[in-house]
Write a protein that holds these residues in place. Structure first.
Motif, PDB file in Angstrom:
ATOM      1  N   PRO A  52       0.784  -1.230   0.000  1.00 52.09           N
ATOM      2  CA  PRO A  52       0.000   0.000   0.000  1.00 52.09           C
ATOM      3  C   PRO A  52       0.815   1.278   0.000  1.00 52.09           C
ATOM      4  O   PRO A  52       0.241   2.360   0.206  1.00 52.09           O
ATOM      5  CB  PRO A  52      -0.797  -0.129   1.305  1.00 52.09           C
ATOM      6  CG  PRO A  52       0.133  -0.855   2.223  1.00 52.09           C
ATOM      7  CD  PRO A  52       0.884  -1.825   1.349  1.00 52.09           C
ATOM      8  N   ASN A  53       2.124   1.199  -0.218  1.00 51.57           N
ATOM      9  CA  ASN A  53       2.912   2.424  -0.223  1.00 51.57           C
ATOM     10  C   ASN A  53       2.427   3.348  -1.339  1.00 51.57           C
ATOM     11  O   ASN A  53       2.282   2.939  -2.489  1.00 51.57           O
ATOM     12  CB  ASN A  53       4.396   2.113  -0.421  1.00 51.57           C
ATOM     13  CG  ASN A  53       5.256   3.347  -0.283  1.00 51.57           C
ATOM     14  OD1 ASN A  53       5.359   4.147  -1.200  1.00 51.57           O
ATOM     15  ND2 ASN A  53       5.869   3.520   0.882  1.00 51.57           N
ATOM     16  N   VAL A  69      -9.146  -1.242  -3.317  1.00 53.75           N
ATOM     17  CA  VAL A  69      -8.785  -0.962  -1.935  1.00 53.75           C
ATOM     18  C   VAL A  69      -9.661  -1.765  -0.984  1.00 53.75           C
ATOM     19  O   VAL A  69     -10.758  -2.197  -1.350  1.00 53.75           O
ATOM     20  CB  VAL A  69      -8.880   0.545  -1.616  1.00 53.75           C
ATOM     21  CG1 VAL A  69      -7.989   1.342  -2.551  1.00 53.75           C
ATOM     22  CG2 VAL A  69     -10.331   1.038  -1.715  1.00 53.75           C
ATOM     23  N   SER A  70      -9.177  -1.926   0.249  1.00 62.13           N
ATOM     24  CA  SER A  70      -9.899  -2.727   1.229  1.00 62.13           C
ATOM     25  C   SER A  70      -9.920  -2.105   2.614  1.00 62.13           C
ATOM     26  O   SER A  70     -10.198  -2.799   3.592  1.00 62.13           O
ATOM     27  CB  SER A  70      -9.274  -4.135   1.312  1.00 62.13           C
ATOM     28  OG  SER A  70      -9.358  -4.790   0.068  1.00 62.13           O
ATOM     29  N   LEU A  75      -8.173   3.667   0.744  1.00 61.12           N
ATOM     30  CA  LEU A  75      -8.985   4.579  -0.057  1.00 61.12           C
ATOM     31  C   LEU A  75      -8.373   5.972  -0.066  1.00 61.12           C
ATOM     32  O   LEU A  75      -8.229   6.603  -1.122  1.00 61.12           O
ATOM     33  CB  LEU A  75     -10.419   4.625   0.493  1.00 61.12           C
ATOM     34  CG  LEU A  75     -11.365   5.625  -0.171  1.00 61.12           C
ATOM     35  CD1 LEU A  75     -11.501   5.362  -1.673  1.00 61.12           C
ATOM     36  CD2 LEU A  75     -12.737   5.594   0.507  1.00 61.12           C
ATOM     37  N   ARG A  76      -7.989   6.452   1.101  1.00 61.83           N
ATOM     38  CA  ARG A  76      -7.371   7.787   1.174  1.00 61.83           C
ATOM     39  C   ARG A  76      -6.031   7.814   0.447  1.00 61.83           C
ATOM     40  O   ARG A  76      -5.652   8.834  -0.149  1.00 61.83           O
ATOM     41  CB  ARG A  76      -7.199   8.190   2.633  1.00 61.83           C
ATOM     42  CG  ARG A  76      -8.517   8.469   3.344  1.00 61.83           C
ATOM     43  CD  ARG A  76      -8.301   8.881   4.789  1.00 61.83           C
ATOM     44  NE  ARG A  76      -9.569   9.208   5.431  1.00 61.83           N
ATOM     45  CZ  ARG A  76      -9.683   9.537   6.721  1.00 61.83           C
ATOM     46  NH1 ARG A  76      -8.610   9.579   7.493  1.00 61.83           N
ATOM     47  NH2 ARG A  76     -10.873   9.836   7.222  1.00 61.83           N
ATOM     48  N   THR A  77      -5.321   6.695   0.465  1.00 63.34           N
ATOM     49  CA  THR A  77      -4.029   6.619  -0.229  1.00 63.34           C
ATOM     50  C   THR A  77      -4.193   6.858  -1.723  1.00 63.34           C
ATOM     51  O   THR A  77      -3.470   7.659  -2.320  1.00 63.34           O
ATOM     52  CB  THR A  77      -3.375   5.247   0.016  1.00 63.34           C
ATOM     53  OG1 THR A  77      -3.116   5.082   1.410  1.00 63.34           O
ATOM     54  CG2 THR A  77      -2.073   5.113  -0.761  1.00 63.34           C
ATOM     55  N   VAL A  78      -5.139   6.161  -2.333  1.00 60.61           N
ATOM     56  CA  VAL A  78      -5.279   6.281  -3.786  1.00 60.61           C
ATOM     57  C   VAL A  78      -5.855   7.638  -4.176  1.00 60.61           C
ATOM     58  O   VAL A  78      -5.519   8.181  -5.235  1.00 60.61           O
ATOM     59  CB  VAL A  78      -6.116   5.123  -4.368  1.00 60.61           C
ATOM     60  CG1 VAL A  78      -5.439   3.790  -4.045  1.00 60.61           C
ATOM     61  CG2 VAL A  78      -7.549   5.136  -3.890  1.00 60.61           C
ATOM     62  N   LEU A  79      -6.703   8.197  -3.326  1.00 57.25           N
ATOM     63  CA  LEU A  79      -7.212   9.530  -3.609  1.00 57.25           C
ATOM     64  C   LEU A  79      -6.093  10.559  -3.499  1.00 57.25           C
ATOM     65  O   LEU A  79      -6.005  11.502  -4.299  1.00 57.25           O
ATOM     66  CB  LEU A  79      -8.360   9.875  -2.661  1.00 57.25           C
ATOM     67  CG  LEU A  79      -9.633   9.017  -2.803  1.00 57.25           C
ATOM     68  CD1 LEU A  79     -10.650   9.397  -1.742  1.00 57.25           C
ATOM     69  CD2 LEU A  79     -10.235   9.140  -4.198  1.00 57.25           C
ATOM     70  N   THR A 375       3.712  -4.734   5.625  1.00 59.41           N
ATOM     71  CA  THR A 375       2.336  -4.598   6.094  1.00 59.41           C
ATOM     72  C   THR A 375       1.656  -5.937   6.333  1.00 59.41           C
ATOM     73  O   THR A 375       0.566  -5.984   6.902  1.00 59.41           O
ATOM     74  CB  THR A 375       1.503  -3.774   5.091  1.00 59.41           C
ATOM     75  OG1 THR A 375       1.578  -4.398   3.806  1.00 59.41           O
ATOM     76  CG2 THR A 375       2.023  -2.353   4.999  1.00 59.41           C
ATOM     77  N   ALA A 376       2.277  -7.022   5.907  1.00 57.83           N
ATOM     78  CA  ALA A 376       1.734  -8.353   6.188  1.00 57.83           C
ATOM     79  C   ALA A 376       2.582  -9.072   7.237  1.00 57.83           C
ATOM     80  O   ALA A 376       2.577 -10.296   7.318  1.00 57.83           O
ATOM     81  CB  ALA A 376       1.679  -9.183   4.905  1.00 57.83           C
TER      82      ALA A 376
END
Length: 422
Positions: A52-53, A69-70, A75-79, A375-376
């Motif tokens: 998700p970076n 996104v999940s 969601l805020r990252t891609v926006l 992140t995992a």
């Protein structure tokens, strides 16, 4: 020992270790190659869960990737990266009220719905906003096609609605007035390395889409055929080839487009797009021998790279690894166990890996590590925190996530002083 002309030793000196290094050229080449090979109507949505970076995603977005996104943060990252809402889908089996409201408020292209209960929630929220929210039904298929490393269909799952339940649901347009059910999503499996399997999955999903549309009286605005394209990690595996995938699925898509020219076709891809672009770089702190076996104790470990120890696999196998130090006295390969700084015997990144004679100060790279890395992984174990992340693009290295410091980890903790009566 180099990435776009930059030595890993230079990166380690500048940013410290452990760190993740991502090759922007590999990211761009991978998304471009996949898009060029596949049917022009098939859009590629990058699954941010893989990595998700925001800068990794931005590199893929520049190559034409949309966003799957999940979580609210994804969601805020891609926006933040400038993605138009109509190029975002949101999926996941346990969406919160806050996340559903954010989807409706933002106007994402579609919410991928995983249960009829969730569909009721979407209907209520969309009605409150006075809008129509497009919904894709995630279907848990009755059929499981072998060939993926983790099969998602043909068994009880928390993901999606069982195929037979959807087909028996009747006219959904009569029941749902604001949750605009207008397509399906099916994810049959992950880590697929056989193009023939992708073809069989796609054939099944396209046929299922038409059956669902007829049974539930819905439009087919969108059919999401999932994805699951894999990356070769272990001996005996080969990367799946985009051209081979295209050979299998493009004729199927061409036929479907002829019958449904207005339908948006989506393929999701996370691991395939990001996996080969990343290297996890660790510095060797100590070397030792124990009962006839060699050990290199590194500053990185499973708290940053749980996937490298076989998560999701019953058999522990090594990811590809390499000595990244620029030295001439490497000698012949030897058997090495590479472990991390954690107080657990499970913190073993490589077992009996063939590497040159190691010594303190060496750099070891775990390759194909661009997906499901920090992140995992349990980055807070022993309070080590998460590593730095670096993106190399245009021959220049950019810090895209600074490493956690002690202050970062302590900032969210609250000290409560307790008193006890004597």
């Amino acid at each position: 020992m180099r990435i776009q002309g930059i030595e890993y030793e230079e990166l380690a000196g500048r940013f410290g270790t452990p760190l993740y290094v991502y090759d922007g050229d590999v990211l761009t080449d991978t998304i471009t190659g996949l898009r060029n090979a596949l049917h022009p109507k098939l859009e590629i949505f990058y699954s941010l869960k893989a990595n998700p970076n925001v800068s990794v995603y931005a590199a893929l977005k520049a190559g034409g990737a949309r966003a799957e996104v999940s979580s609210l943060v994804e969601l805020r990252t891609v926006l933040q990266a400038g993605t138009a809402p109509e190029d975002v889908i949101f999926l996941g089996p346990g969406k919160s009220e806050c996340e559903l409201r954010a989807c409706v408020e933002t106007g994402v292209y579609a919410i991928v719905c995983e249960s009829f209960d969730e569909l009721d929630h979407i209907e209520r929220i969309a009605a409150q906003w006075g809008v129509y929210q497009r919904v894709l039904l995630r279907i848990n298929p009755a059929l499981a096609i072998s060939g993926s490393r983790l099969t998602m269909g043909g068994k009880p799952r928390q993901f999606g609605i069982d195929e037979e339940q959807v087909l028996a649901a009747g006219d959904l347009t009569a029941k749902y007035l604001h949750a605009d059910v207008a397509g399906i999503q099916v994810y049959m499996g992950t880590r697929i390395l056989d193009a023939d399997v992708v073809g069989k999955n796609t054939r099944y999903i396209l046929d299922l889409a038409e059956r669902v549309a007829e049974a539930c009286n819905i439009r087919l605005d969108t059919v999401d055929i999932g994805g699951g394209l894999g990356v070769a990690y272990f001996d005996g595996e080969q990367d799946i080839d985009a051209v081979d995938v295209a050979t299998e699925i493009n004729p199927l898509l061409d036929k479907f487009v002829g019958a449904h020219p207005e339908t948006r076709l989506i393929m999701e891809s996370g691991r395939f797009l990001a996996g080969r672009a990343g290297t996890y770089v660790m510095g060797v702190r100590y070397v030792k021998e124990s009962m006839g076996e060699r050990f290199a104790i590194a500053d990185g470990g499973t708290h940053h790279h749980m996937a490298a120890v076989g998560i999701g696999s019953f058999v522990k196998r090594n990811f590809p690894a390499a000595l990244l130090s620029n030295r001439e006295d490497v000698g012949e390969p030897e058997s090495w166990n590479v472990t991390g700084p954690l107080c657990t015997p499970n913190d073993s990144v490589l077992k009996h890996a063939e590497l040159p004679a190691l010594k303190a100060g060496d750099l070891i790279g775990i390759l194909n590590s661009g997906a499901y890395g920090p992140t995992a992984s349990p980055g807070l174990f022993l309070s080590h925190g998460y590593p730095a992340e670096v993106l190399v693009t245009g021959g220049e290295a950019h810090l895209v996530r600074r490493r956690d410091e002690a202050e970062d980890l302590l900032r969210h903790q609250i000290l409560v002083h307790t008193t006890k009566e004597s």
